[in-house]
Design a protein around this motif. Structure first.
Motif, short mmCIF file in Angstrom:
data_model
loop_
_atom_site.label_atom_id
_atom_site.label_comp_id
_atom_site.label_asym_id
_atom_site.label_seq_id
_atom_site.Cartn_x
_atom_site.Cartn_y
_atom_site.Cartn_z
N ASP A 18 0.85 -1.19 0.00
CA ASP A 18 0.00 0.00 0.00
C ASP A 18 0.89 1.24 0.00
N PRO A 19 0.72 2.16 -0.96
CA PRO A 19 1.54 3.37 -0.94
C PRO A 19 1.46 4.15 0.37
N ASP A 20 0.34 4.04 1.08
CA ASP A 20 0.20 4.74 2.35
C ASP A 20 1.20 4.25 3.40
N ALA B 125 -8.84 3.98 -8.98
CA ALA B 125 -7.81 4.51 -8.09
C ALA B 125 -8.25 5.90 -7.65
N ARG C 226 -6.27 8.48 -7.14
CA ARG C 226 -5.45 9.52 -7.77
C ARG C 226 -4.57 8.89 -8.83
N ASP D 1 -1.53 6.60 -8.07
CA ASP D 1 -1.78 5.24 -7.56
C ASP D 1 -2.17 4.26 -8.66
N THR E 287 0.05 1.08 -9.08
CA THR E 287 -0.14 0.12 -8.00
C THR E 287 -1.48 -0.59 -8.12
N ALA E 288 -2.53 0.17 -8.42
CA ALA E 288 -3.86 -0.43 -8.56
C ALA E 288 -3.88 -1.47 -9.68
N ALA F 26 4.13 -0.02 -5.57
CA ALA F 26 3.69 0.98 -4.60
C ALA F 26 4.79 1.99 -4.31
N SER G 174 4.64 4.54 -6.93
CA SER G 174 3.51 5.43 -6.69
C SER G 174 3.81 6.46 -5.61
N VAL G 175 4.57 6.07 -4.60
CA VAL G 175 4.93 7.02 -3.53
C VAL G 175 5.71 8.20 -4.12
N ARG H 242 3.35 10.36 -6.19
CA ARG H 242 2.53 11.20 -5.31
C ARG H 242 3.28 12.47 -4.91
#
Length: 286
Positions: free
Chosen positions: A101-103, A183, A185, A188, A191-192, A206, A209-210, A213
């Protein structure tokens, strides 16, 4: 208390309504690509992405980066064929279940780790030093953001749609397909999808994607297109001077070293060729 009806996944809607009329869309002919290896007992594979049947032309991205699409939870991007890899998105090249998960990640440690992988060894001597000059072996840190909002800074989404048209007309994207990806955004989307373009460098998309972002926030970058192993971004607020662009070029080297190893040859040269004042950032992985 009566519960509200559960909102259907937009790709399930498009599986039954491929033109998207029930979502307020007017899509070209197309259909969903199924998620590989995700069969449940008594059910077929889940949909992963909607892709147009034929190539789209000028104005296609602008027409489908709409409030209706955002409300449906979908991001519009372009997918590009490559000779010998036509319709690569249909050949089980996606593996979303392998991605984190990018988060769960932060851009600075991600880029620092990437930098440590690609910076030349001391044994390479002056030749290795010249590749990363004016930086050394230590991670130089994040670049400062691009120019703030102002009359000379275009809207990021407008810049993305304009670049999509330029790349289509100019032959960089000679026959792109429109793709709709669930997704929140654009950053992302890789990753999706579970996109495998950088697999030979990093197999957890991911982490890519970070970085995207962060570039969205700092430079108004937006994802425009994906190829089998390439990625195209529009940049609304690129660094305007060489001094500001050099640290950005270092970030590009950390993310996609082939841009320099098999391209410009050094961070200094790459800065002038592909970063300073440049509204198109392109990346590829061998």
């Amino acid at each position: 208390m009566v519960k509200p009806p559960r909102k259907r996944d937009p790709l399930h809607v498009l599986a039954d309504d491929p033109r998207g009329r029930s979502l307020g869309l007017d899509l070209p002919a197309g259909g969903v690509v199924l998620r590989p290896g995700r069969r449940r007992w008594g059910k077929g594979s889940e949909p992963l992405v909607w892709v147009s049947d034929e190539a789209v032309g000028v104005g296609a991205l602008a027409a489908h980066r709409s409030p209706q699409l955002a409300a449906a939870g979908l991001q519009a991007v372009l997918l590009q064929d490559r000779p010998g890899l036509e319709r690569w998105w249909q050949d089980r090249e996606f593996a979303p279940e392998r991605m984190s998960d990018p988060d769960d990640h932060h851009v600075e440690p991600v880029l620092r780790e990437f930098w440590s992988r690609v910076v030349p060894d001391p044994e390479e001597g002056e030749e290795g030093e010249e590749i990363v000059a004016p930086f050394g072996r230590d991670w130089p840190g994040l670049a400062v953001p691009g120019p703030p909002d102002g009359p000379d800074v275009p809207d990021p989404q407008a810049a993305a749609c304009e670049l999509a048209d330029e790349l289509t007309v100019g032959g960089v994207l000679p026959g792109p397909r429109l793709a709709l990806v669930p997704a929140a955004r654009g950053a992302d989307v890789p990753t999706a999808l579970g996109w495998g373009g950088p697999t030979n460098f990093e197999n957890d998309t991911a982490l890519i994607s970070v970085v995207l972002r962060s570039w969205e926030a700092r430079f108004g970058a937006r994802l425009v297109a994906l190829g089998f192993d390439e990625l195209h971004l529009s940049v609304a607020a690129p660094p305007p001077t060489t001094a500001r662009a050099l640290p950005v070029a270092a970030e590009h080297f950390a993310l996609s070293p082939d841009n320099i190893w098999q391209g410009s040859g050094s961070i200094r040269a790459y800065t002038d060729e592909a970063v300073t004042g440049c509204g198109h950032w392109a990346f590829w992985w061998d």
